[in-house]
Design a protein around this motif. Structure first.
Motif, PDB file in Angstrom:
ATOM      1  N   LEU A  67       0.842  -1.186   0.000  1.00 49.79           N
ATOM      2  CA  LEU A  67       0.000   0.000   0.000  1.00 49.79           C
ATOM      3  C   LEU A  67       0.883   1.244   0.000  1.00 49.79           C
ATOM      4  CD1 LEU A  67      -3.109   0.542   0.225  1.00 49.79           C
ATOM      5  CD2 LEU A  67      -2.753   0.853   2.681  1.00 49.79           C
ATOM      6  N   TYR A 116       5.044  -1.225   2.395  1.00 43.84           N
ATOM      7  CA  TYR A 116       4.135  -0.130   2.721  1.00 43.84           C
ATOM      8  C   TYR A 116       4.918   1.182   2.692  1.00 43.84           C
ATOM      9  CZ  TYR A 116       0.561  -3.447   3.976  1.00 43.84           C
ATOM     10  OH  TYR A 116      -0.380  -4.445   3.910  1.00 43.84           O
ATOM     11  N   GLU A 135      -3.230   2.877   9.493  1.00 43.12           N
ATOM     12  CA  GLU A 135      -3.910   2.303   8.328  1.00 43.12           C
ATOM     13  C   GLU A 135      -3.086   1.182   7.717  1.00 43.12           C
ATOM     14  OE1 GLU A 135      -5.774   3.715   3.994  1.00 43.12           O
ATOM     15  OE2 GLU A 135      -5.148   5.222   5.466  1.00 43.12           O
ATOM     16  N   SER A 136      -1.778   1.347   7.688  1.00 44.52           N
ATOM     17  CA  SER A 136      -0.895   0.312   7.144  1.00 44.52           C
ATOM     18  C   SER A 136      -0.969  -0.958   7.979  1.00 44.52           C
ATOM     19  CB  SER A 136       0.550   0.815   7.095  1.00 44.52           C
ATOM     20  OG  SER A 136       0.687   1.918   6.229  1.00 44.52           O
ATOM     21  N   HIS A 139      -4.231  -2.726   7.249  1.00 47.60           N
ATOM     22  CA  HIS A 139      -4.210  -3.321   5.921  1.00 47.60           C
ATOM     23  C   HIS A 139      -3.348  -4.592   5.929  1.00 47.60           C
ATOM     24  CE1 HIS A 139      -3.072  -3.873   1.672  1.00 47.60           C
ATOM     25  NE2 HIS A 139      -4.181  -3.205   1.371  1.00 47.60           N
ATOM     26  N   ILE A 143      -6.040  -7.287   5.090  1.00 51.30           N
ATOM     27  CA  ILE A 143      -6.031  -7.456   3.638  1.00 51.30           C
ATOM     28  C   ILE A 143      -4.865  -8.328   3.174  1.00 51.30           C
ATOM     29  CG2 ILE A 143      -6.051  -6.266   1.409  1.00 51.30           C
ATOM     30  CD1 ILE A 143      -8.490  -5.709   3.207  1.00 51.30           C
TER      31      ILE A 143
END
Length: 345
Positions: A67, A116, A135-136, A139, A143
């Motif tokens: 990401l 990331y 957020e990382s 994820h 995810i």
């Protein structure tokens, strides 16, 4: 000058690799299976030690699984054209999993790394950077399904309100059994966040002479540093910007707990790969994986030299001993009840 790969020798990295399964293609390379490490940093560059690269893709760097939160919508590629610590992600990744035989080989050569790009500088100072890191983490857990998250950055102080969103992400990962390995830092004499959080694995650094590289306040080190690993004159690969183009730079020495951190992240990946068939049966609660790893790190560590050693049960990483050690009894493991979202000190 220390030996070229003194750091790998100190933590018995090559002996540890010999305990892992090999690929069936006759290459002699480790078969990492589905084990992956998420690296939250400045992103990656197409460096040969992380290749071979074909059409922007690599067997090591999972470019489509990561990401980019700095240039959203793009891959987590580091352009190097900014002020801060450009190329830091490439440098620590090379020590983690670089694999260019005859030139440079890292602790866990060929291990899959999910990149990331969450910031431009490893000294985190802004709310926006903390939000990108949070957020990382989410994820990587929800995810990308990474088993290990490596974080070679830090920030020394936060208010409870300022760190809550980051703490909540750390708690989310811990509850799902993700091993989060974090740098102790070397800006101030207090361990930096997120390594301060009790639910992460905090890493301090040592020199080739087995002495502590950076001394923290002893009470803080005793509370937050779980293990010590090489952090001084560590050989790493690098990329540079030349005439507007990202190109490989000469391999050279790097310093900092950033490098110590990826030694422990590599150890976590090796441990998970070696014990993957046993862990689900041994530990019905996901958090028990994290605490089992922490427990064995302590039990198998090597002595630190010198007069600074705030917690004598926590020494230098020994990956071979880590992999050979029996799994601890789940009944003896203690859940870390200090939630990161509420932890401020």
């Amino acid at each position: 000058m220390p030996e070229k790969f003194w750091n790998i020798d100190m933590v018995k990295g090559r002996q540890a690799l010999s305990l892992l399964p090999r690929r069936s293609d006759g290459s002699g390379q480790v078969d990492w299976g589905e084990t992956e490490v998420a690296l939250i940093d400045t992103g990656y560059t197409e460096h040969p030690v992380m290749g071979p690269w074909q059409e922007g893709k690599s067997p090591i760097v999972r470019v489509d699984d990561g990401l980019n939160l700095m240039e959203r919508g793009a891959r987590a590629q580091d352009s190097l054209d900014y002020e801060g610590t450009p190329g830091h992600g490439t440098r620590v990744a090379s020590v983690l999993c670089g694999n260019l035989p005859g030139s440079f080989v890292g602790l866990a050569p060929g291990l899959s790394m999910i990149p990331y790009r969450a910031f431009n500088h490893v000294v985190i100072s802004s709310k926006h950077a903390r939000k990108r890191i949070a957020e990382s983490i989410r994820h990587a857990v929800d995810i990308s399904a990474a088993e290990v998250i490596s974080m070679s950055f830090g920030f020394p102080q936060m208010s409870l309100f300022a760190q809550r969103h980051l703490g909540e992400a750390v708690d989310h990962a811990y509850d799902r059994g993700i091993i989060m390995v974090c740098a102790g830092g070397q800006i101030v004499d207090r361990v930096t966040y997120p390594g301060k959080f009790s639910r992460t694995i905090g890493v301090g650094g040592v020199t080739p002479k087995r002495r502590v590289w950076f001394r923290y306040d002893k009470s803080m080190a005793k509370r937050s540093i779980d293990i010590w690993a090489p952090a001084d004159d560590v050989l790493r690969a690098n990329s540079m910007l030349r005439d507007g183009e990202v190109v490989p730079d000469a391999n050279g020495p790097g310093d900092g707990t950033s490098y110590a951190t990826v030694h422990v992240a590599a150890a976590a990946a090796m441990w998970l790969r070696r014990r993957e068939d046993e862990l689900d049966e041994a530990y019905p609660e996901p958090w028990q994986r994290v605490e089992a790893f922490r427990n064995i790190l302590t039990e198998t560590s090597q002595d630190v030299a010198g007069d600074y050693w705030p917690e004598r049960s926590r020494g230098i990483l020994d990956i071979e001993a880590l992999l050979k050690a029996n799994l601890p009894d789940p009944g003896k493991l203690k859940r870390e009840d200090r939630k990161a979202a509420d932890e401020i000190f």
